[in-house]
Design a protein around this motif. Structure first.
Motif, PDB file in Angstrom:
ATOM      1  N   TRP A  61       0.858  -1.190   0.000  1.00  0.00           N
ATOM      2  CA  TRP A  61       0.000   0.000   0.000  1.00  0.00           C
ATOM      3  C   TRP A  61       0.891   1.236   0.000  1.00  0.00           C
ATOM      4  O   TRP A  61       2.037   1.187   0.468  1.00  0.00           O
ATOM      5  N   HIS A  62       0.412   2.279  -0.621  1.00  0.00           N
ATOM      6  CA  HIS A  62       1.239   3.462  -0.817  1.00  0.00           C
ATOM      7  C   HIS A  62       0.332   4.679  -0.930  1.00  0.00           C
ATOM      8  O   HIS A  62      -0.887   4.547  -0.945  1.00  0.00           O
ATOM      9  N   CYS A  63       0.954   5.838  -1.027  1.00  0.00           N
ATOM     10  CA  CYS A  63       0.116   7.034  -1.086  1.00  0.00           C
ATOM     11  C   CYS A  63       0.554   7.925  -2.227  1.00  0.00           C
ATOM     12  O   CYS A  63       1.649   7.764  -2.789  1.00  0.00           O
ATOM     13  N   HIS A  64      -0.327   8.828  -2.604  1.00  0.00           N
ATOM     14  CA  HIS A  64      -0.035   9.864  -3.596  1.00  0.00           C
ATOM     15  C   HIS A  64      -0.406  11.181  -2.950  1.00  0.00           C
ATOM     16  O   HIS A  64      -1.535  11.344  -2.465  1.00  0.00           O
ATOM     17  N   TRP A  65       0.568  12.049  -2.832  1.00  0.00           N
ATOM     18  CA  TRP A  65       0.301  13.395  -2.302  1.00  0.00           C
ATOM     19  C   TRP A  65       0.649  14.390  -3.390  1.00  0.00           C
ATOM     20  O   TRP A  65       1.485  14.117  -4.227  1.00  0.00           O
TER      21      TRP A  65
ATOM     22  N   LEU B  96      -4.726   7.128  -0.841  1.00  0.00           N
ATOM     23  CA  LEU B  96      -4.049   5.905  -0.385  1.00  0.00           C
ATOM     24  C   LEU B  96      -4.481   4.759  -1.305  1.00  0.00           C
ATOM     25  O   LEU B  96      -5.672   4.680  -1.662  1.00  0.00           O
ATOM     26  N   HIS B  97      -3.552   3.914  -1.723  1.00  0.00           N
ATOM     27  CA  HIS B  97      -3.892   2.752  -2.559  1.00  0.00           C
ATOM     28  C   HIS B  97      -3.441   1.481  -1.876  1.00  0.00           C
ATOM     29  O   HIS B  97      -2.264   1.345  -1.533  1.00  0.00           O
ATOM     30  N   LEU B  98      -4.361   0.540  -1.672  1.00  0.00           N
ATOM     31  CA  LEU B  98      -4.032  -0.779  -1.143  1.00  0.00           C
ATOM     32  C   LEU B  98      -4.113  -1.757  -2.314  1.00  0.00           C
ATOM     33  O   LEU B  98      -5.201  -2.001  -2.853  1.00  0.00           O
TER      34      LEU B  98
ATOM     35  N   LEU C 127      -3.111   0.454 -13.721  1.00  0.00           N
ATOM     36  CA  LEU C 127      -2.139   1.064 -12.819  1.00  0.00           C
ATOM     37  C   LEU C 127      -2.054   2.533 -13.219  1.00  0.00           C
ATOM     38  O   LEU C 127      -2.098   2.857 -14.410  1.00  0.00           O
ATOM     39  N   THR C 128      -1.941   3.419 -12.246  1.00  0.00           N
ATOM     40  CA  THR C 128      -1.973   4.857 -12.577  1.00  0.00           C
ATOM     41  C   THR C 128      -0.597   5.393 -12.947  1.00  0.00           C
ATOM     42  O   THR C 128      -0.467   6.537 -13.353  1.00  0.00           O
ATOM     43  N   THR C 129       0.432   4.548 -12.759  1.00  0.00           N
ATOM     44  CA  THR C 129       1.778   4.978 -13.158  1.00  0.00           C
ATOM     45  C   THR C 129       2.371   3.845 -13.997  1.00  0.00           C
ATOM     46  O   THR C 129       1.857   2.719 -13.971  1.00  0.00           O
TER      47      THR C 129
HETATM   48 ZN   LIG Z   1      -1.182   4.377  -6.394  1.00  0.00          ZN
END
Ligand SMILES: [Zn+2]
Ligand SMILES: NS(=O)(=O)c1ccc2oc(NC(=O)c3ccccc3)nc2c1
Length: 236
Positions: free
Chosen positions: A92-96, A117-119, A198-200
Motif C-alpha cells: 500500500w502506498h500514497c499519492h500526495w 491511499l492505494h491498497l 495502474l496509474t503509473t
Molecule cells: Zn497508487
C-alpha cells in the motif's frame, strides 16, 4: 515562455506511452468520477477484507511518496465486484500533491483531494504471483481511499513518523509495530468501482478499482510531513 510546454512534454505522463504502450489503452486510470453517471450498486455481494496485524512491514521510498510492503503475510479481499476470486494485499502506498489540496489521483465531480491511499491486491485464486497477476485484466484490485485535511490519523501516523528515516529514493526501514490496514479505510464502506489500470508506468490495464466514497481525515501536519519528504520522490 515558448520553452515551458516542450519541457513539460518531455517528463510528463504524455511520454509514458512511448515506453508503455498500455498507456494508450481504453481503460486507463485515474479517472474523474462523475457521480451523476455512476449506476447504483445493484445486487453486488458485500466487499469483505481481513488483514494480518502483527507482522514486520517495511516502508520504502520508491522515488514517489512512500510504499509499505506486506512481505507476503496473509490477507484476503473478496466479494463486491471481485466475483468468486480471493485477492491478497501486496503493498500500500500514497499519492500526495506538491500543492496541498491537489494530491489525489482520482477526482470526484472534478474535485481533487489532498492525497490518496492505494491498497494493492492481486488475484491469488487464478495467478501464482503478483507479477503474473499484474498482466491480467482481472489480476489486481486496488482499494482507493481519498484523504482530506482534518484530524490526525493515528494508524497512518505509524508510517508517517518513519518518513524522516527514508528520505532518499531506495531507502527502506522495517518496523514491527502492530498495524491493521483495515484501520486505514473509512467507516462507511460505500464505494465506486470500475475496470481500470495502474496509474503509473507500466499503466497495465489489470486493475479493478474500488474507490471509497467517504474521505478519511489526516492532519495538516501529516500532509506537510508527506509533502516535505515526498514531492515526486525528491527530498525537499
Ligand atoms: Zn497508487
Ligand atoms: N498507483 S497504483 O495504480 O496503485 C500502482 C501503480 C504502479 C504499480 O506498480 C506496482 N508494482 C508492485 O506493487 C510490485 C510488487 C511486487 C513485485 C513487483 C511489483 N504496484 C503498483 C500500483
Amino acid at each position: 515562455p515558448y520553452l515551458v510546454p516542450v519541457v513539460i512534454l518531455i517528463v510528463g505522463p504524455a511520454t509514458w506511452v512511448e515506453k508503455f504502450p498500455e498507456a494508450r489503452g481504453t481503460r486507463q486510470s485515474p479517472v474523474d468520477i462523475v457521480t451523476s453517471r455512476a449506476s447504483s450498486g445493484g445486487s453486488a455481494p458485500p466487499l469483505v477484507w481481513r488483514y494480518s496485524v502483527n507482522h514486520p512491514r517495511s516502508v520504502v521510498n520508491p522515488g514517489y511518496c512512500w510504499r509499505v510492503d506486506e512481505n507476503g503475510y496473509d490477507s484476503e479481499l473478496r466479494g463486491g465486484p471481485l466475483g468468486s476470486d480471493v485477492y491478497k494485499l501486496q503493498q500500500w502506498h500514497c499519492h500526495w500533491g506538491s500543492v496541498n489540496g491537489e494530491g489525489s489521483e482520482h477526482t470526484v465531480d472534478g474535485r481533487a483531494f489532498s492525497g490518496e491511499l492505494h491498497l494493492v491486491h492481486w488475484n491469488t485464486s487464478k495467478y501464482n504471483s503478483f507479477t503474473e497477476a499484474a498482466g491480467q485484466p482481472d489480476g489486481l484490485a486496488v482499494l482507493g481511499v481519498l484523504l482530506m485535511v482534518g484530524s490526525k490519523h493515528d494508524e497512518l501516523d505509524k508510517v508517517v513518523r518513519l518518513l524522516p528515516y527514508i528520505q532518499h529514493k531506495g531507502d527502506k526501514v522495517t518496523f514491527s509495530e502492530p498495524l491493521n490496514p483495515a484501520n486505514l479505510l473509512p467507516k462507511r464502506i460505500a464505494y465506486w468501482t470500475y475496470p481500470g489500470s495502474l496509474t503509473t508506468p507500466p499503466c497495465t490495464e489489470s486493475v479493478t478499482w474500488i474507490l471509497f466514497k467517504e474521505p478519511v481525515q489526516v492532519s495538516a501536519e501529516q500532509v506537510r510531513l508527506n509533502l516535505c519528504y515526498y514531492v515526486n520522490g525528491k527530498n525537499v
